[in-house]
Each structure stands twice: as structure tokens, then as C-alpha cells.
Design a protein around this motif. Sequence first.
Motif, mmCIF file in Angstrom:
data_model
loop_
_atom_site.group_PDB
_atom_site.id
_atom_site.type_symbol
_atom_site.label_atom_id
_atom_site.label_comp_id
_atom_site.label_asym_id
_atom_site.label_seq_id
_atom_site.Cartn_x
_atom_site.Cartn_y
_atom_site.Cartn_z
ATOM 1 N N MET A 159 0.842 -1.185 0.000
ATOM 2 C CA MET A 159 0.000 0.000 0.000
ATOM 3 C C MET A 159 0.885 1.246 0.000
ATOM 4 O O MET A 159 1.820 1.349 0.776
ATOM 5 C CB MET A 159 -0.891 -0.036 1.240
ATOM 6 C CG MET A 159 -1.886 1.050 1.291
ATOM 7 S SD MET A 159 -3.262 0.613 0.247
ATOM 8 C CE MET A 159 -4.595 1.362 1.060
ATOM 9 N N MET A 160 0.556 2.175 -0.872
ATOM 10 C CA MET A 160 1.332 3.411 -0.989
ATOM 11 C C MET A 160 0.904 4.415 0.076
ATOM 12 O O MET A 160 -0.274 4.526 0.392
ATOM 13 C CB MET A 160 1.104 4.070 -2.348
ATOM 14 C CG MET A 160 1.660 3.358 -3.531
ATOM 15 S SD MET A 160 1.237 4.299 -5.025
ATOM 16 C CE MET A 160 2.841 4.514 -5.716
ATOM 17 N N THR A 161 1.877 5.140 0.559
ATOM 18 C CA THR A 161 1.565 6.248 1.459
ATOM 19 C C THR A 161 1.086 7.426 0.613
ATOM 20 O O THR A 161 1.250 7.441 -0.612
ATOM 21 C CB THR A 161 2.805 6.671 2.266
ATOM 22 O OG1 THR A 161 3.769 7.225 1.355
ATOM 23 C CG2 THR A 161 3.402 5.508 3.039
ATOM 24 N N ALA A 162 0.521 8.432 1.278
ATOM 25 C CA ALA A 162 0.046 9.617 0.563
ATOM 26 C C ALA A 162 1.208 10.300 -0.162
ATOM 27 O O ALA A 162 1.066 10.728 -1.314
ATOM 28 C CB ALA A 162 -0.633 10.581 1.522
ATOM 29 N N GLY A 163 2.348 10.376 0.473
ATOM 30 C CA GLY A 163 3.524 10.991 -0.150
ATOM 31 C C GLY A 163 3.989 10.222 -1.378
ATOM 32 O O GLY A 163 4.335 10.818 -2.401
ATOM 33 N N THR B 201 3.989 11.541 -5.270
ATOM 34 C CA THR B 201 5.191 11.452 -6.103
ATOM 35 C C THR B 201 4.900 10.683 -7.385
ATOM 36 O O THR B 201 5.296 11.105 -8.475
ATOM 37 C CB THR B 201 6.337 10.778 -5.330
ATOM 38 O OG1 THR B 201 6.624 11.566 -4.163
ATOM 39 C CG2 THR B 201 7.583 10.658 -6.171
ATOM 40 N N ALA B 202 4.185 9.571 -7.272
ATOM 41 C CA ALA B 202 3.839 8.764 -8.442
ATOM 42 C C ALA B 202 2.947 9.556 -9.395
ATOM 43 O O ALA B 202 3.128 9.501 -10.619
ATOM 44 C CB ALA B 202 3.149 7.469 -8.008
ATOM 45 N N LEU B 203 2.007 10.306 -8.852
ATOM 46 C CA LEU B 203 1.112 11.114 -9.670
ATOM 47 C C LEU B 203 1.916 12.141 -10.468
ATOM 48 O O LEU B 203 1.702 12.319 -11.672
ATOM 49 C CB LEU B 203 0.086 11.803 -8.774
ATOM 50 C CG LEU B 203 -1.105 12.449 -9.455
ATOM 51 C CD1 LEU B 203 -2.324 12.381 -8.538
ATOM 52 C CD2 LEU B 203 -0.848 13.866 -9.831
ATOM 53 N N THR C 166 -5.000 5.882 -13.631
ATOM 54 C CA THR C 166 -4.195 5.857 -12.403
ATOM 55 C C THR C 166 -4.208 7.224 -11.730
ATOM 56 O O THR C 166 -4.322 7.330 -10.507
ATOM 57 C CB THR C 166 -2.744 5.428 -12.718
ATOM 58 O OG1 THR C 166 -2.766 4.137 -13.307
ATOM 59 C CG2 THR C 166 -1.883 5.416 -11.473
ATOM 60 N N ARG C 167 -4.106 8.280 -12.540
ATOM 61 C CA ARG C 167 -4.121 9.643 -11.997
ATOM 62 C C ARG C 167 -5.455 9.925 -11.308
ATOM 63 O O ARG C 167 -5.502 10.480 -10.213
ATOM 64 C CB ARG C 167 -3.862 10.643 -13.127
ATOM 65 C CG ARG C 167 -3.696 12.052 -12.662
ATOM 66 C CD ARG C 167 -3.128 13.011 -13.710
ATOM 67 N NE ARG C 167 -3.539 12.801 -15.073
ATOM 68 C CZ ARG C 167 -2.752 12.317 -16.042
ATOM 69 N NH1 ARG C 167 -1.510 11.967 -15.781
ATOM 70 N NH2 ARG C 167 -3.213 12.175 -17.274
ATOM 71 N N ARG D 67 -2.372 22.587 -3.103
ATOM 72 C CA ARG D 67 -2.003 22.104 -1.766
ATOM 73 C C ARG D 67 -0.533 21.693 -1.683
ATOM 74 O O ARG D 67 -0.050 21.346 -0.607
ATOM 75 C CB ARG D 67 -2.884 20.919 -1.376
ATOM 76 C CG ARG D 67 -4.328 21.353 -1.222
ATOM 77 C CD ARG D 67 -4.930 20.861 0.043
ATOM 78 N NE ARG D 67 -6.309 21.290 0.117
ATOM 79 C CZ ARG D 67 -7.315 20.500 0.377
ATOM 80 N NH1 ARG D 67 -7.108 19.203 0.586
ATOM 81 N NH2 ARG D 67 -8.538 20.969 0.448
ATOM 82 N N LEU D 68 0.158 21.717 -2.790
ATOM 83 C CA LEU D 68 1.584 21.404 -2.783
ATOM 84 C C LEU D 68 2.341 22.557 -2.132
ATOM 85 O O LEU D 68 1.836 23.685 -2.076
ATOM 86 C CB LEU D 68 2.095 21.207 -4.219
ATOM 87 C CG LEU D 68 1.598 19.976 -4.952
ATOM 88 C CD1 LEU D 68 2.029 20.028 -6.422
ATOM 89 C CD2 LEU D 68 2.111 18.703 -4.302
ATOM 90 N N PRO D 69 3.552 22.293 -1.657
ATOM 91 C CA PRO D 69 4.362 23.397 -1.126
ATOM 92 C C PRO D 69 4.507 24.505 -2.180
ATOM 93 O O PRO D 69 4.624 24.225 -3.385
ATOM 94 C CB PRO D 69 5.715 22.745 -0.827
ATOM 95 C CG PRO D 69 5.393 21.291 -0.623
ATOM 96 C CD PRO D 69 4.235 21.008 -1.546
#
Length: 142
Positions: free
Chosen positions: A1-5, A9-11, A64-65, A87-89
Motif C-alpha cells: 500500500m502506498m503512502t500519501a507521499g 510522487t507517483a502522480l 491511475t491519476r 495544496r503542494l508546497p
Amino acid sequence: MMTAGQRMTALLQDMVQDRQRYITLKNLLEEQRTLLLERNSEQLSRVNLELMEIYQQLTDCAATRQQSLQTLGFSADKAGLQQFIERLPQQHQGKISALWEDLQRNAELCQQLNERNGMVLHMQRQIMENVSQASEPADWIY
């Protein structure tokens, strides 16, 4: 399972890859037009296979996106992606927003090129139909 981070990154990596895919797609669509005009069926078959592969990759990546956006709590559409970017830095927002805009521009250009190629193909088909029907005496035009 992927974390949100990891999902974020994958997106972003998928967006970079899609941008490159659209550049490749643009080049192939331009080549397809040339081959259509030349009636080079052998090379056209090769290009069409490459086009189908890229279309499938783009379709898979878009799915996937959408799934990633939903998993991260955003809607699976342009508005959701825009909210994700917001919402990104701050230091990454401009670059990612520019990437997304470029990806959209490339997609629109590819759609226009594809439609243009479709018109060439349609015109060629009409010409062939007219030529094949011209052999019938009732269809001769003086």
C-alpha cells in the motif's frame, strides 16, 4: 500500500511521463499524416501500432491519476488536480502547474492533429469510392 507521499510522487511522475508521451504522440501523428498523403501503407501500419500503444499508455495513466486523486481526497477531474496543485508546497506549485498546462496543451494539439489526419483519411476514402463508382456507365460525368 502506498503512502500519501508516495502516491503524490507517483502522480507527478506520471504527469512527466504523459508529457513525454504526448510529445511522442505529436511526432507520430505528424508522421502518420505524411504517410497517409504518400499512401505508404507499410510504414503506416507500423506508425498505427505505435499510436495504439501510446494511446493505451495515456489511457492507463489517466485512470491511475484519477484513482490517485480520489485516494488523496480530491475529485478525479481537472478541478481536483488543480486543488491538488494548490495544496503542494508553494515552491513546487508553479512548476507543477506549468507541467499540467503544458500537458493539456500537448493533448489538445494531438487531438487537432488526429482530427486533421482523420479528414485526410476521409477524403482519400471518398476519392476511392468515386473512382470505383466511375466504372459504372450511369455515373460517368461529361
